[in-house]
Motif scaffolding. Structure first.
Motif, PDB file in Angstrom:
ATOM      1  N   GLY A 143       0.947  -1.165   0.142  1.00 21.91           N
ATOM      2  CA  GLY A 143       0.035  -0.039  -0.190  1.00 21.91           C
ATOM      3  C   GLY A 143       0.689   1.259   0.072  1.00 21.91           C
ATOM      4  O   GLY A 143       1.720   1.429   0.993  1.00 21.91           O
ATOM      5  N   ARG A 144       0.515   2.387  -1.064  1.00 25.14           N
ATOM      6  CA  ARG A 144       1.498   3.419  -1.031  1.00 25.14           C
ATOM      7  C   ARG A 144       0.506   4.514  -0.751  1.00 25.14           C
ATOM      8  O   ARG A 144       1.005   5.488  -0.541  1.00 25.14           O
ATOM      9  CB  ARG A 144       1.999   3.590  -2.452  1.00 25.14           C
ATOM     10  CG  ARG A 144       2.894   2.617  -2.883  1.00 25.14           C
ATOM     11  CD  ARG A 144       3.421   2.556  -4.477  1.00 25.14           C
ATOM     12  NE  ARG A 144       4.268   1.524  -4.664  1.00 25.14           N
ATOM     13  CZ  ARG A 144       4.889   1.468  -5.787  1.00 25.14           C
ATOM     14  NH1 ARG A 144       4.802   2.358  -6.817  1.00 25.14           N
ATOM     15  NH2 ARG A 144       5.781   0.569  -6.043  1.00 25.14           N
ATOM     16  N   HIS A 145      -0.709   4.264  -0.671  1.00 26.52           N
ATOM     17  CA  HIS A 145      -1.859   5.362  -0.379  1.00 26.52           C
ATOM     18  C   HIS A 145      -1.762   5.626   1.143  1.00 26.52           C
ATOM     19  O   HIS A 145      -1.653   4.878   1.957  1.00 26.52           O
ATOM     20  CB  HIS A 145      -2.978   5.098  -0.737  1.00 26.52           C
ATOM     21  CG  HIS A 145      -4.073   6.041  -0.858  1.00 26.52           C
ATOM     22  ND1 HIS A 145      -4.911   6.519   0.593  1.00 26.52           N
ATOM     23  CD2 HIS A 145      -4.566   7.004  -1.837  1.00 26.52           C
ATOM     24  CE1 HIS A 145      -5.663   7.255  -0.078  1.00 26.52           C
ATOM     25  NE2 HIS A 145      -5.527   7.644  -1.457  1.00 26.52           N
ATOM     26  N   THR A 146      -1.849   7.085   1.498  1.00 27.73           N
ATOM     27  CA  THR A 146      -1.816   7.445   2.818  1.00 27.73           C
ATOM     28  C   THR A 146      -2.814   6.806   3.667  1.00 27.73           C
ATOM     29  O   THR A 146      -2.567   6.332   4.731  1.00 27.73           O
ATOM     30  CB  THR A 146      -1.733   8.967   2.951  1.00 27.73           C
ATOM     31  OG1 THR A 146      -0.815   9.661   2.277  1.00 27.73           O
ATOM     32  CG2 THR A 146      -1.648   9.441   4.142  1.00 27.73           C
ATOM     33  N   GLU A 147      -3.936   6.632   3.213  1.00 29.67           N
ATOM     34  CA  GLU A 147      -5.203   6.036   3.882  1.00 29.67           C
ATOM     35  C   GLU A 147      -5.003   4.688   3.979  1.00 29.67           C
ATOM     36  O   GLU A 147      -5.374   4.290   5.192  1.00 29.67           O
ATOM     37  CB  GLU A 147      -6.589   6.351   3.210  1.00 29.67           C
ATOM     38  CG  GLU A 147      -6.940   8.044   3.287  1.00 29.67           C
ATOM     39  CD  GLU A 147      -7.117   8.469   4.869  1.00 29.67           C
ATOM     40  OE1 GLU A 147      -7.646   7.659   5.600  1.00 29.67           O
ATOM     41  OE2 GLU A 147      -6.680   9.689   5.131  1.00 29.67           O
ATOM     42  N   MET A 148      -4.385   3.964   3.187  1.00 32.65           N
ATOM     43  CA  MET A 148      -4.126   2.714   3.278  1.00 32.65           C
ATOM     44  C   MET A 148      -3.162   2.252   4.426  1.00 32.65           C
ATOM     45  O   MET A 148      -3.308   1.478   5.279  1.00 32.65           O
ATOM     46  CB  MET A 148      -3.793   2.130   1.783  1.00 32.65           C
ATOM     47  CG  MET A 148      -4.591   1.991   0.788  1.00 32.65           C
ATOM     48  SD  MET A 148      -4.008   1.080  -0.606  1.00 32.65           S
ATOM     49  CE  MET A 148      -3.997  -0.847   0.060  1.00 32.65           C
TER      50      MET A 148
END
Length: 292
Positions: free
Chosen positions: A265-270
């Motif tokens: 996961g690279r997404h902040t929320e992830m």
């Protein structure tokens, strides 16, 4: 589900003995019975251990057995006359020489080593006494089990709360999959545009690169396994046999999937969702250490 911690105590007597059994159980990887029995009851230790093993599958159980004889035990006193005569003769010589005053008294004799020997009748332990011990131990084990059952219900409720939290984490991650793919595609297009400085980008090539990037970041398989582990966890919790070791292994698998999700996961929320899941998993692991 049962906890590994608890306490039980019971007492009873027959016409010859009074017996008290105290049990204290704490966490341990395997069954470890630490027994301390009064000398009279030592012959029943194997039977007592067998009875405990029928109730407890895992944990350290500290057992204290006190066995006290009812009534007075017969005593036999032996007097060593040679020692008494020798002591009397030596005392008489000292008196005659004026070195001491007075003759040998009964109190002096009692303090002489080897002059007296007192033997008590052996405290015999019979089959009737062993039956008493096992009956009292069964009562103490029933108390122990009741406490472990009650604590187990509290543990199950605490574990369920963590499982619900982890299920919410899975839902958050699943909801983020679409936006993450769109953000990856948009980010790749933007970076390519910056690198190419306004030159046209081949659409098939862009689609191929986006597909590769999305494939490397796809977490569908990990989310499916994580959901499966959580479902299996609940099934094991509801089983009748001791579940502590299996739940511990499942907790390790849940943490492994969360680590993989965090790496992909690279997404902040992830990343935030995965961190929340790891906190819940650690709390789950701490609680599982108390389950039999």
């Amino acid at each position: 589900m049962r906890s590994m911690t608890g306490f039980g105590q019971a007492s009873g007597e027959n016409r010859r003995h009074t017996v008290t059994v105290a049990l204290r159980a704490v966490n341990h990887r395997f069954l470890d019975v630490q027994a301390r029995l009064d000398e009279a009851a030592r012959g029943s230790e194997a039977a007592l251990r067998e009875r405990i093993a029928a109730h407890v599958a895992r944990g350290r159980v500290e057992v204290r057995v006190e066995a006290r004889a009812l009534g007075e035990r017969q005593a036999r006193v032996e007097l060593h006359m040679g020692v008494v005569r020798a002591a009397h003769a030596a005392t008489h010589d000292l008196v005659s020489q004026g070195l001491i005053a007075g003759e040998l008294t009964a109190g002096d004799l009692l303090r002489l080593p080897e002059a007296f020997r007192v033997e008590l009748e052996p405290d015999e332990w019979s089959g009737e006494d062993e039956a008493l011990l096992l009956r009292v131990a069964e009562e103490a084990l029933d108390q122990l089990d009741a406490g472990r059952d009650l604590e187990g219900r509290h543990l199950a409720a605490a574990l369920e709360r963590r499982l619900e939290g982890l299920a919410e984490v899975v839902e958050r991650l699943e909801a983020l999959q679409g936006p993450v793919r769109e953000e990856l595609a948009a980010g790749l297009s933007r970076r390519l545009a910056e690198l190419l400085r306004g030159q046209a980008v081949e659409e098939p090539r862009l689609v191929q690169e986006v597909a590769l990037l999305v494939d490397r970041s796809d977490v569908r398989e990990e989310l499916d396994r994580l959901s499966s582990h959580l479902q299996h966890f609940r099934e094991v919790m509801g089983a009748r046999e001791p579940a502590g070791k299996r739940l511990d292994f499942l907790t390790q698998e849940v943490f492994r999937e969360l680590n993989t999700l965090g790496a992909k996961g690279r997404h902040t929320e992830m990343v935030r969702a995965v961190l929340d899941g790891k906190v819940l998993c650690e709390q789950l692991r701490e609680q599982v250490q108390n389950v039999e």
